[in-house]
Design a protein around this motif. Structure first.
Motif: not given
Length: 190
Positions: A62, A64, A66-67, A69-70, A116, A119-120, A123-124
């Motif tokens: 992943w 990160t 963020a990735e 979570l996405a 999400t 943090t994201g 992207q989130g």
């Protein structure tokens, strides 16, 4: 001398194999951490430890938080709400808004959405809205197939989806069925 044929080597990933188990464990660990009241930091090492995998495995897959979570959000929100077919646009949107409001009232779902988005970043946000917009588009497309002219996806998103997410994420106001139905009434006045 007898010739025994060996089985052909298998290629590709194995459904339910190690990769699927790691993904499930990491997703579960992240959801637990997000839902925990203890507010442990969301870091790859913390998530990996909770999942029982090495942090490099998580970084490799992943990259990160963020990735990750996405990915979890996309997985969680894909297909969880069935696109209703009541026979009318108003009925479909009212049932859809009610189902989405009910889903967003679940504390674990709400915690995942907040984490999400928080943090994201974009992207989130895209992970949280993507499937929802596809569902709305399916409702609107069905209305077009009935020979009607529904509002645009953008207008429907602004009138139904945006207020639901805004109220759930940024306020403590309840997402009641009556309020969710009122959103549709504002979009489709009689």
């Amino acid at each position: 001398m007898s010739s025994i044929a060996s089985p052909a080597p298998q290629t590709g990933s194995r459904p339910g194999g190690r990769s699927a188990r790691v993904r499930a464990a990491v997703h579960r660990a992240l959801k637990e951490l997000v839902a925990d009241e203890a507010n442990e930091p969301l870091t790859i090492p913390v998530i990996a430890a909770r999942a029982g995998v090495h942090a490099t495995t998580v970084y490799r897959r992943w990259g990160t938080v963020a990735e990750l979570l996405a990915d979890v959000a996309t997985s969680r929100f894909s297909g969880d709400i069935v696109v209703p077919d009541t026979g009318s646009l108003r009925g479909d949107l009212e049932r859809y808004a009610y189902n989405l409001a009910k889903d967003l009232c679940d504390p674990d779902t709400l915690a995942l959405v907040r984490a999400t988005i928080g943090t994201g970043g974009e992207q989130g946000a895209a992970a949280c809205r993507g499937e929802r917009q596809r569902q709305l588009e399916a409702i609107l497309e069905r209305e077009r197939a009935r020979g009607e002219q529904p509002p645009t996806l953008e207008r429907t998103t602004d009138a139904v989806l945006a207020p639901l997410y805004y109220r759930a994420v940024f306020t403590n106001e309840p997402l009641t069925p009556e309020w969710a139905h009122a959103l549709v009434s504002h979009l489709l006045p009689d």
